[in-house]
Write a protein that holds these residues in place. Structure first.
Motif, mmCIF file in Angstrom:
data_model
loop_
_atom_site.group_PDB
_atom_site.id
_atom_site.type_symbol
_atom_site.label_atom_id
_atom_site.label_comp_id
_atom_site.label_asym_id
_atom_site.label_seq_id
_atom_site.Cartn_x
_atom_site.Cartn_y
_atom_site.Cartn_z
ATOM 1 N N THR A 164 0.914 -1.236 -0.067
ATOM 2 C CA THR A 164 0.067 0.133 0.032
ATOM 3 C C THR A 164 0.883 1.359 0.053
ATOM 4 N N VAL B 180 0.916 4.084 -2.799
ATOM 5 C CA VAL B 180 0.552 5.286 -2.642
ATOM 6 C C VAL B 180 1.755 6.358 -3.067
ATOM 7 N N SER C 39 2.180 6.833 -6.681
ATOM 8 C CA SER C 39 0.544 7.537 -7.126
ATOM 9 C C SER C 39 0.960 9.097 -6.715
ATOM 10 N N GLY D 149 -4.015 4.247 3.099
ATOM 11 C CA GLY D 149 -4.531 4.638 1.966
ATOM 12 C C GLY D 149 -5.717 5.787 1.945
ATOM 13 N N ASN D 150 -6.245 5.826 2.893
ATOM 14 C CA ASN D 150 -7.473 6.909 3.176
ATOM 15 C C ASN D 150 -6.746 8.138 3.767
ATOM 16 N N ILE E 13 -3.866 9.459 3.398
ATOM 17 C CA ILE E 13 -3.113 10.198 2.273
ATOM 18 C C ILE E 13 -4.015 11.245 1.465
ATOM 19 N N ASN E 14 -5.453 10.959 1.572
ATOM 20 C CA ASN E 14 -6.181 11.827 0.764
ATOM 21 C C ASN E 14 -6.035 13.290 1.092
ATOM 22 N N PRO E 15 -6.275 13.844 2.263
ATOM 23 C CA PRO E 15 -6.300 15.094 2.450
ATOM 24 C C PRO E 15 -4.684 15.904 2.215
ATOM 25 N N THR E 16 -3.676 14.873 2.540
ATOM 26 C CA THR E 16 -2.351 15.539 2.325
ATOM 27 C C THR E 16 -1.996 15.626 0.828
ATOM 28 N N VAL E 17 -2.749 14.900 -0.117
ATOM 29 C CA VAL E 17 -2.479 14.917 -1.501
ATOM 30 C C VAL E 17 -3.393 16.103 -1.966
ATOM 31 N N ILE E 18 -4.655 16.337 -1.462
ATOM 32 C CA ILE E 18 -5.526 17.250 -1.803
ATOM 33 C C ILE E 18 -5.141 18.772 -1.486
ATOM 34 N N TRP E 19 -4.389 18.811 -0.338
ATOM 35 C CA TRP E 19 -4.057 20.208 0.032
ATOM 36 C C TRP E 19 -2.920 20.796 -0.516
#
Length: 337
Positions: A269, A273, A276, A325-326, A328-334
């Motif tokens: 994972t 990540v 990605s 996996g979940n 990492i989402n806010p750290t990618v979006i920011w």
């Protein structure tokens, strides 16, 4: 010339401004959270026992815990000793058994290693194990014999009928002895009382413990103590081999396999990540930046899990890959925005 519309300063906007103006404040806060959470996160364990899947608030589960608290568990650790020198092997088992029996602080309740005492106890009280039918047969034979002998010895009794002499009660006892001998033939042979294999040079002993299936730390401590006692016995056979089995080892192997699967899943994972992240931003520096931003909340999550439930079971074992996996989402979006 008109002025453009001014956006109101919201709390999130203010937070973004502070992050840009004082980044080291947040680095220090993240470092503090990580250092405070890491000791607890490292203590979380894996529980592969099926009882870890049961809801703790259920009455049946609470009753089971109460029974184990009062009477202790019955989880068994089987210690198999192997050597071609059978006499030396028996002497080794006889010396090791009381050493393991003394490990009460390791959760040992008792050790089954020899049946001689039980066989002697049962042999001395063998007639107490007779069935109700056998006891009734002996009683009838004794009562009939008593009436016959009493009538025969009484001169005032005139026997008008030629009563047949009743059978000797010893015959009933002899029939019970025959049944006992026949039952002995079906009992496995225990040479000198040891749990010795019929063909292989193996002797087993069964360590009954209060260790629960998921208490891998307690089991490892018990195994280490047994290994230390084995090394301390000077008269052990030169070709001695000791292996372990039983339901405790089965659960341990299942837990170890589950742990390996979780580690592999987490590594895969993380790699996916990070790849990605790189392909999204096309910059190598994005990988360490986002990975470092992900580390504190992941550590804090496992610290909270340890403080609340203490372990992961077969259902929650893959929490690490899910959190990564979940999370990492806010750290990618920011940074993307």
């Amino acid at each position: 010339m008109g002025l453009g519309k001014v956006r109101p300063v919201t709390s999130l906007t203010r937070l973004a401004q502070i992050q840009a103006q004082r980044p080291w404040w947040f680095v220090a806060a993240a470092l503090g959270v990580t250092l405070a959470s890491l000791p607890f996160a490292l203590q979380i364990s894996m529980n592969g026992d099926f009882t870890a899947l049961l809801p703790e608030h259920k009455k049946s589960v609470q009753d089971l815990d109460e029974i184990q608290r009062r009477f202790g568990g019955k989880a068994t650790l089987t210690v198999m000793s192997k050597s071609e020198d059978i006499p030396a092997l028996r002497a080794f088992v006889a010396e090791l058994a009381p050493r393991i029996q003394a490990m009460e602080d390791r959760g040992v309740l008792y050790v089954d290693w020899n049946v001689s005492n039980f066989v002697r106890f049962a042999e001395e009280r063998k007639y107490l194990y007779a069935s109700l039918e056998d006891l009734e047969e002996i009683y009838d034979a004794l009562f009939a014999r008593f009436r016959y002998e009493a009538a025969k010895a009484n001169p005032l009794v005139v026997n008008l009928e030629e009563d047949e002499e009743p059978p000797d009660p010893e015959e009933a006892v002899a029939s019970i002895q025959e049944k006992l001998d026949a039952a002995k033939a079906d009992v496995p042979d225990y040479p000198e009382g040891f749990f010795q294999h019929d063909e292989l040079p193996l002797i087993a002993m069964f360590v009954r413990t209060s260790i629960k299936g998921g208490e891998s730390g307690a089991l490892n401590a018990l195994l280490e103590s047994i290994e230390s006692e084995i090394d301390a016995i000077p008269s052990k056979p030169s070709d001695l081999e000791v292996q372990y089995g039983g339901d405790l080892m089965d659960i341990k192997e299942e837990t170890d396999a589950l742990t390996r699967a979780v580690v592999y899943a987490t590594i895969i994972t993380i790699v996916l990540v990070l790849l990605s992240i790189y392909f999204f931003f096309l910059r190598w520096r994005a990988i360490p930046l986002l990975a470092l931003a992900l580390f504190p909340p992941v550590v804090a999550t496992f610290a909270i899990a340890f403080l609340t439930v203490e372990y992961l079971n077969a259902s929650t074992a893959f929490l690490s890959s899910i959190v990564v996996g979940n999370g990492i989402n806010p750290t990618v979006i920011w940074p993307a925005r």
